[in-house]
Structures are given as C-alpha cells and as structure tokens.
Design an enzyme around this catalytic site. Structure first.
Site, PDB file in Angstrom:
ATOM      1  CG  ASP A 206      -1.890   1.069   1.339  1.00 28.59           C
ATOM      2  OD1 ASP A 206      -2.751   1.109   0.457  1.00 28.59           O
ATOM      3  OD2 ASP A 206      -1.827   1.896   2.276  1.00 28.59           O
ATOM      4  CG  HIS A 333      -9.998  -0.693  -2.271  1.00 27.71           C
ATOM      5  ND1 HIS A 333      -8.922  -1.088  -3.057  1.00 27.71           N
ATOM      6  CD2 HIS A 333      -9.468   0.019  -1.250  1.00 27.71           C
ATOM      7  CE1 HIS A 333      -7.810  -0.619  -2.527  1.00 27.71           C
ATOM      8  NE2 HIS A 333      -8.109   0.057  -1.431  1.00 27.71           N
TER       9      HIS A 333
HETATM   10  C1  GLC Z   1      -4.294   3.164  -0.357  1.00 30.71           C
HETATM   11  C2  GLC Z   1      -5.525   2.310  -0.208  1.00 30.71           C
HETATM   12  C3  GLC Z   1      -6.644   3.158   0.305  1.00 30.71           C
HETATM   13  C4  GLC Z   1      -6.241   3.720   1.638  1.00 30.71           C
HETATM   14  C5  GLC Z   1      -4.920   4.471   1.561  1.00 30.71           C
HETATM   15  C6  GLC Z   1      -4.356   4.710   2.909  1.00 30.71           C
HETATM   16  O1  GLC Z   1      -4.449   4.148  -1.322  1.00 30.71           O
HETATM   17  O2  GLC Z   1      -5.828   1.687  -1.421  1.00 30.71           O
HETATM   18  O3  GLC Z   1      -7.844   2.449   0.403  1.00 30.71           O
HETATM   19  O4  GLC Z   1      -7.225   4.612   2.096  1.00 30.71           O
HETATM   20  O5  GLC Z   1      -3.938   3.719   0.862  1.00 30.71           O
HETATM   21  O6  GLC Z   1      -3.936   3.504   3.484  1.00 30.71           O
END
Ligand code: GLC
Length: 556
Positions: A206, A333
């Site tokens: 992530d 998502h």
């Molecule tokens: C990434 C994830 C997202 C999350 C963000 C912070 O972009 O895909 O859903 O809110 O990181 O962790």
C-alpha cells in the site's frame, strides 16, 4: 534464437489474472452485516470458476477500521469482524487446494493510532518508539509545514501530551511511520516474513512510494500544494528502502509483489519495477484511475475524453513493453465503478461493461478484476451525506462545508467520485440484500441487485459474467495476449484499435467506446479469413461497428 529479455521471461504471476476482494463487502457468513473470511471461503468455487489464478485480499488485520482496515493496530492478528487466524489459515488452504494463490495487502506507510508503537511513541519525546513516527514541533504555534492530507485538511495533528505534531498524509488516526528508523524497517520485514512463512504467495504493498520523506520536511510551493503525489513520492531513500525490503522479504522466495505507487510515471516505474532494479515485480499507476481528478484531487472533477484515455494506455504499453512488467486495472476499492466511469451504465450497460472487460484482458500486463466488475456492478445514487461512509468523502465534505460549500453540491461530487461505490455489497442473487447478508448490511446494497447479480448472470449465456470467463480463457489460450508486443492502430479515430503480436501470432482488438456507431472503413477488417475470437454483439456487421462494440480478431 535471441535471448528473451528479463522483463518477458515466463513467470506465473505474468500469466495470472488477479481477482480483488474487499472482505467487508464480499459475503457475510454470520449475519452481522459485515462480510467475513468464512464468507469468502464459501465463495471460493465461484472465484475459481471465473478462471482467475490469484486473489488479492484487502487488509484483514486487526484494526479500528477507520479507513477500511488500512489503519492496522496489529499486523499479526485478524480483525474481529472478519473472523480469526484459524479462519485465515482455512482460507489460505482452500485457495491453495483449488490451485489458486493469495496476495496480502500490506500497509507500511502508516499504522493505526491504536497500534502499540504509536501508543508508546506519543507518551514522551524520549520513548523508545518516539522515532518510529514523524514528529515535529509547532512552527509559530501552527503546523510544521503546509502539507495536506489526501483526505482533506492539514497532514499534521497536534498531540497535547508532548506538544508536538505528528504527520498523517491520510486520516488523522493513521500516523505515518518513519522509515529512516532501521528498527522500524526490521520490525516490518519480520512481520512480512511471518506471513510468508504461513505460505502466502505475495503482497500488494500500500501507498509505498511515499515512505521516504523529504529531508527537513520542507513546505511545498504554494501553487503546488495540492499535488500530493509529487510532494510525498520518491523521497531520497525510497529506492534504497525498496531494494532492502525485497532482499529481506519476498525476494527470497518465488513470490510476487505489486506496489501501489500514486503519481508513478513510465520513467519512475522503470525504477520501481524493472527486473534489474530488484524492487517490485510490477506497480499500479494512476493515470487512468485519476483521469477525472482535477488540480485539487478527487472531488475537484475534471472532464476527460477517450482520446486521452487511449493515449495514456498507448504510452504506458509502449514505454514499458519488454522493459518491465505492468499491472493493468480499471478500478479498485478506491474508485467509482468502472462501468459507470468509463462506460455507459444506462443504455449500453451490457455492451460497455463487456468492452471494458475486453480492454482490461487484452493488454500487456497482469489484469486485476475488482469484485463485482465481472457483473457490471454500477455506482450508487446517494441523496444525503448520512448515507456516505467513506472517511475520504466524509472528511473532504467537512473541509468543503467549512469553505461554504453545501451538502447538495458535495453529494453530486460523491456520486461520481466517491469510494463507497466500489464498496457496496457484492450482489449474489435477488433475495434480500442481494444474498450478501441476512442481517442489516454495513453499507446499503445497490438497489439494482434484483437485475444485476451472480445467480441471474449464471443463467444467462450472454451475461457479462460469462463474457469475463470467456475472455480469461481466451487470454490463457493465446500467449500473444500475455507476452505479445502492443501497437496502437488508427489513433485518430473514435475507435481504439490495437494489435498484439507474439512470433507469428497476431490479434487485432477493435473497440468502439462510444454511444455512436462507426461506419468508416477500417482497413484491417477488410482482410479475409480473419478469425473472430470474441465479440460483444451476436451478429457482426462487417461494414459498421455498433455503439460500444468490441471485437477480438486473430490474423490468419
Ligand atoms: C491506499 C488504499 C486506500 C487507503 C490508503 C491509505 O491508497 O488503497 O484504500 O485509504 O492507501 O492507506
């Protein structure tokens, strides 16, 4: 025989099709209104029957769940709503026994404020864990610099206990960790190895290109202060960290790692993911996913055109081919539903969903299918902010309202840009709550579930679902769709036409992403003996393409 370039060397994860599961919204097994791991287990045969190879599971770790589990409080445990570690082990075994693989979503840019490291860190300036996070004293009684959070407002929060601010580029309760601290890095690697020892097959990492912060934490020039991807990405130690992480974790095994890298360009991607870089195997870029983001981000919508979208695809496909692998996706998502954004979810719902599926599965790179897109699930129509749950929408609305914006104005933005659209429960059948749960779902089911659902799609031979299955099978049967060269043809027309070639095998993909038919001549289609591998209209008019028509030909 020329030697195969390293980027085109055969590897299982290049040939794979990935299916992304958002666990909270997939299937509830105990009727508490939340999807869970046992629910996923009960649907593994469905996933297997799609023909996919790999499941990417959004975070299931213990978490206060303020940002859909991306706020982890214990990386070694499972969120109670989702089940137990025993459930997880059963899931992994169930995936493996069906010949599929699992990649875990790992969150390494920040933790939850409830994580024991942060609980310690905030206690005092000389706490052992102080340096695991990014602290700075006030600047003249204000935030240390002008950095903004992706979710609206400043990226700094004052912590009264020690009178210093901590950095959070996402939500207030998602403090950024300090990768310059070696102990923190070692703790993360240990944790990743622990999951690897369980037998998982890889990671989706992530927000990873923001882990190296700019030294001295300088304010951004005022005119660029909304360009968060640039402000936070590609700090000076990023590549050192990524190489170290690979060497200490997934690089030791036959696994693959895909990085989430907002702001990636083809040039930076060659650093993140070229085989000789020893960092990632592939990364997600956002040029398509953020095509409608304006200068101030998600809720500052801009109009976009298919000419731009084609040109983005063409750039990435040609610049990366043969140099590094690629992650191909049109939704996840964090974005509105792909058929509602890029297709026509009204008059041409079926055709445009199939056209987009064709586009997703016939390019260079590993395709990622987000749950429900194989049914053509669509955006919601929200009427009030009370119905909206996502922290990004909720926070951004607070700041929008502070600046004098109204709820009615903001709901319009949420209806095209919000993250909740992707997170509505999976539509399994036409019973209550679409078969997702017998309890009250944590989030409203899209009211179109009676029409758009798995059970109905299974019964209908021409459904979007069956079309996905056929496309996946076609991709696997013809390696030209995986390893083949890509070349765009006729870039100036309303059509998107491209060729994939591997050795003597060539395919031509012809897409008409438009509500209008296309009647001009397409020279390639005048060729005789073209073999139509797939198409989304049952009868083929050789002189015309229908609205949202998609055809995949193989050259004789
Ligand atoms: C990434 C994830 C997202 C999350 C963000 C912070 O972009 O895909 O859903 O809110 O990181 O962790």
């Amino acid at each position: 025989m020329p030697k195969t370039k390293p980027a085109l060397k055969q590897q299982w994860w290049k040939e794979a099709v990935v299916y992304q599961i958002y666990p909270r919204s997939f299937q509830d097994s105990n009727n508490d209104g939340q999807g869970d791991i046992q629910g996923i287990i009960s649907r593994l045969d469905y996933i297997k029957n799609l023909g996919v190879d790999v499941i990417w599971l959004n975070p299931v770790y213990k978490s206060p769940n303020e940002d859909g589990g991306y706020d982890v409080s214990d990386y070694y445990d499972i969120m109670e709503d989702f089940g137990t570690m025993a459930d997880f082990d059963e899931l992994l075994a169930g995936i493996h026994s069906r010949g599929m693989k699992l990649i875990m979503d790992v969150v390494l840019n920040h933790t939850s404020a409830a994580h024991p490291w942060f609980v310690e860190s905030r206690k005092s300036k000389n706490n052992k864990y102080r340096d695991y996070y990014i602290w700075a004293p006030p600047d003249n009684g204000k935030e240390p610099n002008n950095w903004l959070s992706y979710f609206g407002g400043p990226a700094w929060e004052l912590d009264p206990q020690t009178g210093e601010y901590y950095l959070h580029i996402y939500a207030r309760r998602q403090p950024d960790v300090n990768w310059d601290n070696k102990n923190l890095r070692q703790d993360f690697y240990k944790m990743m190895n622990w999951w690897m020892d369980k037998g998982i097959d890889g990671f989706r990492v992530d927000a990873i290109n923001s882990i190296s912060k700019k030294p001295g934490l300088p304010s951004a020039p005022e005119k660029d202060k909304y360009n968060l991807d640039v402000i936070y990405s590609d700090g000076p130690r990023l590549h050192e960290f990524l190489k170290e992480m690979r060497a200490e974790t997934y690089g030791k095994r036959d696994m693959f790692a895909v990085g989430e890298t907002p702001g990636a360009t083809p040039e930076t991607t060659l650093q993140y993911a070229a085989p000789e870089s020893n960092e990632f195997d592939m990364v997600f870029h956002f040029d398509i996913l953020k095509i409608d983001f304006g200068t101030k981000g998600r809720f500052d919508r801009r109009e976009w055109t298919w000419a731009e979208l084609k040109s983005i695809l063409n750039t990435w496909q040609t610049e990366l081919y043969g140099k590094t692998w690629y992650a191909m996706c049109l939704g996840n998502h964090d974005f509105a539903r792909m058929v509602s954004r890029f297709g026509n979810d009204k008059e041409y719902h079926d055709q445009s969903a199939k056209l987009l599926a064709t586009m997703l599965l016939t390019h260079y790179g590993t395709p990622y299918i987000f749950q429900g897109d194989e049914l053509g699930m669509t955006n919601m129509q929200y009427k009030s902010m009370k119905e909206v749950q996502d922290i990004d929408s909720v926070n951004s609305f607070t700041y929008f309202a502070k600046d004098g914006g109204t709820e009615a104005e903001f709901i319009k933005k949420v209806n095209t840009q919000g993250r909740d659209h992707a997170r509505t429960p999976m539509q399994w059948d036409s019973t209550a709550n679409g078969g997702f749960s017998k309890g009250k779902p944590w989030m409203d089911v899209n009211p179109n579930f009676k029409r758009i659902n798995v059970a109905a799609a299974e019964k209908q031979p021409n459904s979007i679902l069956h079309f996905y299955r056929q496309l996946i099978a076609m991709r696997k049967k013809h390696p030209m769709f995986i390893y083949g060269d890509y070349q765009q043809l006729h870039s100036e027309t309303q059509l998107y036409v491209y060729k994939r070639t591997l050795g003597k095998d060539t395919s031509i993909v012809v897409l008409n992403p438009s509500n209008n038919p296309y009647t001009a001549t397409i020279p390639e289609l005048e060729l005789t003996n073209l073999d139509l591998l797939m198409g989304n209209y049952s009868s083929i008019n050789t002189k015309q393409l229908e609205p949202w028509e998609a055809r995949v030909y193989r050259l004789p």
